[in-house]
Enzyme design. Structure first.
Site, PDB file in Angstrom:
ATOM      1  CG  ASN A   8      -1.745   1.227   1.379  1.00  0.00           C
ATOM      2  OD1 ASN A   8      -1.798   2.039   0.457  1.00  0.00           O
ATOM      3  ND2 ASN A   8      -2.385   1.388   2.523  1.00  0.00           N
ATOM      4  CE  LYS A  10      -0.301   3.424   4.567  1.00  0.00           C
ATOM      5  NZ  LYS A  10      -0.357   3.544   5.997  1.00  0.00           N
ATOM      6  CG  HIS A  97      -6.112   1.879   4.751  1.00  0.00           C
ATOM      7  ND1 HIS A  97      -5.747   2.872   5.625  1.00  0.00           N
ATOM      8  CD2 HIS A  97      -5.058   1.022   4.695  1.00  0.00           C
ATOM      9  CE1 HIS A  97      -4.523   2.621   6.078  1.00  0.00           C
ATOM     10  NE2 HIS A  97      -4.084   1.508   5.512  1.00  0.00           N
ATOM     11  CD  GLU A  99      -3.285   5.631   6.371  1.00  0.00           C
ATOM     12  OE1 GLU A  99      -3.204   5.654   5.129  1.00  0.00           O
ATOM     13  OE2 GLU A  99      -2.377   5.174   7.101  1.00  0.00           O
ATOM     14  CD  GLU A 167      -3.886  -2.603   7.060  1.00  0.00           C
ATOM     15  OE1 GLU A 167      -2.758  -2.874   6.650  1.00  0.00           O
ATOM     16  OE2 GLU A 167      -4.450  -1.528   6.840  1.00  0.00           O
TER      17      GLU A 167
HETATM   18  P1  PGA Z   1       2.371   0.346   7.644  1.00  0.00           P
HETATM   19  O1  PGA Z   1       0.985   0.541   6.845  1.00  0.00           O
HETATM   20  O2  PGA Z   1       2.971  -0.953   7.164  1.00  0.00           O
HETATM   21  O3  PGA Z   1       3.211   1.553   7.262  1.00  0.00           O
HETATM   22  O4  PGA Z   1       2.028   0.305   9.094  1.00  0.00           O
HETATM   23  C1  PGA Z   1       0.124  -0.534   6.640  1.00  0.00           C
HETATM   24  C2  PGA Z   1      -1.150  -0.072   5.978  1.00  0.00           C
HETATM   25  O5  PGA Z   1      -1.555   1.089   6.215  1.00  0.00           O
HETATM   26  O6  PGA Z   1      -1.767  -0.808   5.214  1.00  0.00           O
END
Ligand code: PGA
Length: 248
Positions: A8, A10, A97, A99, A167
């Site tokens: 991911n 982002k 997700h 976020e 997650e």
């Molecule tokens: P991270 O992100 O590995 O930087 O914790 C995981 C995600 O947001 O899917």
């Protein structure tokens, strides 16, 4: 069962950096993706979808968008169409997700609509679920997982492809990784909930949250009901992501 390693990205990388990543990753693509027990998936930001699709053309690498709208087209300024992802040769859409849920106020009902559309288009929804720290500390983890699955899968078709990512919100981008016991318990719980909701209990369930190269990654992958990883920060650099993909 096939292990899935998903990146991911982002809101990182531009199309040039995307192509550069794959020129590093290229020699590794063949060996990594030839392994039939492993699937590698990239979720770039929407402006890099085309650069990524061109970079992985001819390989077994899969890719998709980090979000989509619940309609395939219309007056929806700033949105991504799942149909366009499909037309470009994509395979997956990341949905729900944390976020998106916290920073963009996405609700379960909206996620459910998107998930239904994604399945109708024969793309694979990768649905993210997980509890916040206060929810875990209040002993509500299982309740949160059940509620998210129940609502987000309300219109889902159990006969079509589906992947879940567990997650824990407190582990995303924080460097705090869940323990082996926490992952074992949550993944077992998710598989049982899926069974109760009429989905296959052997649906692939990935773990996500500060995954990095190391012995813990191997331990997670050896657990029942852990079908791979969704990786944020550690997927931005070709060598570290390659090593994670090889952690079996
Ligand atoms: P991270 O992100 O590995 O930087 O914790 C995981 C995600 O947001 O899917």
């Amino acid at each position: 069962m096939k292990k899935i390693f998903a990146a991911n990205w982002k809101l990182h990388k531009n199309p040039f950096e995307t192509r550069d990543f794959f020129s590093d990753f290229k020699s590794q693509i063949k060996t990594l993706s030839k392994n039939e027990n492993r699937e590698i998936v990239f979720f770039p930001s929407s402006s890099c979808l085309e650069a990524l699709s061109q970079s992985v053309a001819g390989s077994e690498i899969k890719w998709g968008a980090q979000n989509c709208h619940s309609e395939i087209q219309g007056a929806f300024t700033g949105e991504t169409s799942a149909q366009v992802v499909k037309d470009l040769g994509g395979h997956y859409i990341l949905l729900g997700h944390s976020e998106r849920r916290t920073l963009f106020a996405e609700k379960d009902e909206g996620i459910a609509k998107k998930l239904t559309l994604v399945q109708k288009l024969d793309l694979i929804p990768l649905l993210c679920i997980g509890e916040t720290l206060p929810e875990r500390e209040a002993g509500k983890t299982n309740q949160v997982l059940e509620s998210q699955l129940q609502k987000d899968l309300a219109g889902a078709d159990p006969t079509k492809a589906l992947v879940i990512a567990y997650e824990p919100v407190w582990a995303i981008g924080t460097g705090k990784v869940a323990t082996v016991d926490q992952v074992r318990e949550a993944h077992l719980e998710i598989s049982q909930i899926l069974g109760r909701l009429g989905f296959s209990p052997s649906t692939s369930i990935l773990y996500g949250g500060s995954v990095k190269v190391g012995p813990l990654a191997k331990e997670f992958l050896a657990l029942p009901h852990v079908a791979g990883f969704l990786v944020g920060g550690a997927s931005l650099e070709a060598t570290s992501f390659k090593q994670i993909c090889e952690s079996e």
